[in-house]
Scaffold this motif. Structure first.
Motif, mmCIF file in Angstrom:
data_model
loop_
_atom_site.group_PDB
_atom_site.id
_atom_site.type_symbol
_atom_site.label_atom_id
_atom_site.label_comp_id
_atom_site.label_asym_id
_atom_site.label_seq_id
_atom_site.Cartn_x
_atom_site.Cartn_y
_atom_site.Cartn_z
ATOM 1 N N ALA A 1 30.289 -17.492 12.254
ATOM 2 C CA ALA A 1 29.387 -17.743 13.630
ATOM 3 C C ALA A 1 30.125 -18.863 14.517
ATOM 4 N N PHE A 2 30.714 -20.033 13.733
ATOM 5 C CA PHE A 2 31.361 -20.989 14.359
ATOM 6 C C PHE A 2 32.300 -20.400 15.506
ATOM 7 N N ALA A 3 33.247 -19.538 14.777
ATOM 8 C CA ALA A 3 34.526 -19.119 15.784
ATOM 9 C C ALA A 3 33.913 -18.126 16.865
ATOM 10 N N ALA A 4 32.889 -17.322 16.488
ATOM 11 C CA ALA A 4 32.184 -16.367 17.541
ATOM 12 C C ALA A 4 31.678 -17.250 18.834
ATOM 13 N N ASN A 5 31.003 -18.271 18.354
ATOM 14 C CA ASN A 5 30.188 -19.166 19.201
ATOM 15 C C ASN A 5 30.982 -20.023 20.110
ATOM 16 N N ILE A 6 32.326 -20.353 19.383
ATOM 17 C CA ILE A 6 33.406 -21.296 20.276
ATOM 18 C C ILE A 6 33.633 -20.327 21.531
ATOM 19 N N ALA A 7 34.080 -19.143 21.120
ATOM 20 C CA ALA A 7 34.504 -17.973 22.084
ATOM 21 C C ALA A 7 33.504 -17.720 23.041
ATOM 22 N N SER A 8 32.461 -17.864 22.585
ATOM 23 C CA SER A 8 31.255 -17.438 23.586
ATOM 24 C C SER A 8 30.792 -18.508 24.435
ATOM 25 N N ALA A 9 31.108 -19.686 23.853
ATOM 26 C CA ALA A 9 30.679 -20.813 24.745
ATOM 27 C C ALA A 9 31.966 -21.252 25.655
ATOM 28 N N GLU B 1 22.844 -24.534 31.544
ATOM 29 C CA GLU B 1 22.556 -25.851 31.465
ATOM 30 C C GLU B 1 21.933 -26.164 30.014
ATOM 31 N N ARG B 2 20.930 -25.484 29.668
ATOM 32 C CA ARG B 2 20.483 -25.323 28.283
ATOM 33 C C ARG B 2 20.947 -24.715 27.527
ATOM 34 N N TYR B 3 21.420 -23.566 27.751
ATOM 35 C CA TYR B 3 22.072 -22.493 26.687
ATOM 36 C C TYR B 3 23.158 -23.078 25.972
ATOM 37 N N TYR B 4 24.024 -24.021 26.765
ATOM 38 C CA TYR B 4 25.189 -24.522 26.287
ATOM 39 C C TYR B 4 25.034 -26.050 25.963
ATOM 40 N N SER B 5 23.719 -26.459 25.675
ATOM 41 C CA SER B 5 23.778 -27.784 25.459
ATOM 42 C C SER B 5 23.896 -28.308 24.039
ATOM 43 N N TRP B 6 23.577 -29.523 23.791
ATOM 44 C CA TRP B 6 23.991 -30.039 22.465
ATOM 45 C C TRP B 6 23.008 -29.639 21.413
ATOM 46 N N TRP B 7 21.802 -29.047 21.783
ATOM 47 C CA TRP B 7 20.851 -29.008 20.520
ATOM 48 C C TRP B 7 20.658 -27.415 20.493
ATOM 49 N N ALA B 8 21.096 -26.640 21.602
ATOM 50 C CA ALA B 8 21.079 -24.973 21.555
ATOM 51 C C ALA B 8 22.254 -24.701 20.588
ATOM 52 N N ILE B 9 23.386 -25.199 20.658
ATOM 53 C CA ILE B 9 24.424 -24.533 20.166
ATOM 54 C C ILE B 9 24.300 -24.598 18.494
ATOM 55 N N PRO B 10 23.922 -25.866 17.902
ATOM 56 C CA PRO B 10 23.634 -25.951 16.507
ATOM 57 C C PRO B 10 22.622 -24.807 16.183
ATOM 58 N N LEU B 11 21.511 -24.792 16.849
ATOM 59 C CA LEU B 11 20.397 -23.814 16.551
ATOM 60 C C LEU B 11 20.761 -22.338 16.711
ATOM 61 N N GLY B 12 21.612 -22.092 17.680
ATOM 62 C CA GLY B 12 22.222 -20.619 17.725
ATOM 63 C C GLY B 12 23.402 -20.485 16.375
ATOM 64 N N LEU B 13 24.092 -21.364 16.088
ATOM 65 C CA LEU B 13 24.924 -21.426 14.682
ATOM 66 C C LEU B 13 24.153 -21.179 13.429
ATOM 67 N N GLY B 14 23.045 -21.980 13.619
ATOM 68 C CA GLY B 14 22.078 -21.784 12.178
ATOM 69 C C GLY B 14 21.550 -20.319 11.979
ATOM 70 N N ILE B 15 20.814 -19.903 13.267
ATOM 71 C CA ILE B 15 20.256 -18.781 13.167
ATOM 72 C C ILE B 15 21.259 -17.543 12.868
ATOM 73 N N GLU B 16 22.417 -17.490 13.297
ATOM 74 C CA GLU B 16 23.588 -16.690 13.460
ATOM 75 C C GLU B 16 24.109 -16.541 11.997
ATOM 76 N N THR B 17 24.548 -17.999 11.486
ATOM 77 C CA THR B 17 24.891 -18.184 10.223
ATOM 78 C C THR B 17 23.946 -17.309 9.059
ATOM 79 N N VAL B 18 22.658 -17.508 9.071
ATOM 80 C CA VAL B 18 21.743 -16.735 8.395
ATOM 81 C C VAL B 18 21.785 -15.542 8.625
ATOM 82 N N VAL B 19 21.823 -14.753 9.618
ATOM 83 C CA VAL B 19 21.930 -13.261 9.981
ATOM 84 C C VAL B 19 23.174 -12.801 9.228
ATOM 85 N N ILE B 20 24.231 -13.543 9.632
ATOM 86 C CA ILE B 20 25.451 -12.828 9.152
ATOM 87 C C ILE B 20 25.615 -13.037 7.325
ATOM 88 N N CYS B 21 24.893 -14.229 6.821
ATOM 89 C CA CYS B 21 25.051 -14.352 5.418
ATOM 90 C C CYS B 21 24.083 -13.151 4.846
#
Length: 153
Positions: free
Chosen positions: A49-57, A15-35
């Protein structure tokens, strides 16, 4: 239906992991790591990061809680065998958080490696897994700080 009355930590965490605030946080962290680990631009890193997170979600919303239930069925009997309590203990929550991180990481890693042809090396592997652990950890800690409330009041 027996499962209708069961609850396990993965249900709360999903319920938390796939909530409105956790997804952008994960995207931000993963974007920084990938870059940081590639020579990709911020835009391309975000797209990956966005494509990977869409599939993951999509997969995670459908399967993560069930993966957590399967984990409970395998781990809890081991703890009960040694007369240790397992359900909803700190270890149970920690295992659920690690399961969430590994679950998301596996799906995202496949997308990153094979859809975007990002070269795999051990540094990228561990750093990206670490990014997923941080994201899952934040979602897990948020349950402790802001417990989920169901029903009236």
């Amino acid at each position: 239906m027996y499962l209708a009355n069961l609850i396990w930590p993965a249900v709360f965490l999903s319920e938390r992991y796939y909530s409105w605030w956790a997804i952008p946080l994960g995207l931000g962290i993963e974007t920084v790591v990938i870059c940081w680990l590639t020579s990709f631009s911020w835009g391309r890193s975000f797209l990956i990061a966005f494509a990977a997170n869409i599939a993951s979600a999509i997969i995670g919303v459908l399967l993560f809680a069930w993966a957590g239930l399967i984990m409970e069925f395998f781990i809890e009997p081991l703890f009960l065998y040694f007369s240790l309590h397992w359900a909803f203990t700190s270890l149970d929550w920690l295992a659920t958080g690690l399961l969430a991180a590994c679950f998301s990481f596996t799906i995202e890693w496949v997308i990153i490696r094979y859809a975007f042809l990002v070269p795999g090396n051990w540094k990228f592997f561990w750093m990206f897994l670490g990014a997923n652990v941080v994201t899952a950890g934040v979602a897990l800690v948020s349950i402790l700080l802001f417990p989920i409330k169901y029903g009236p009041g």
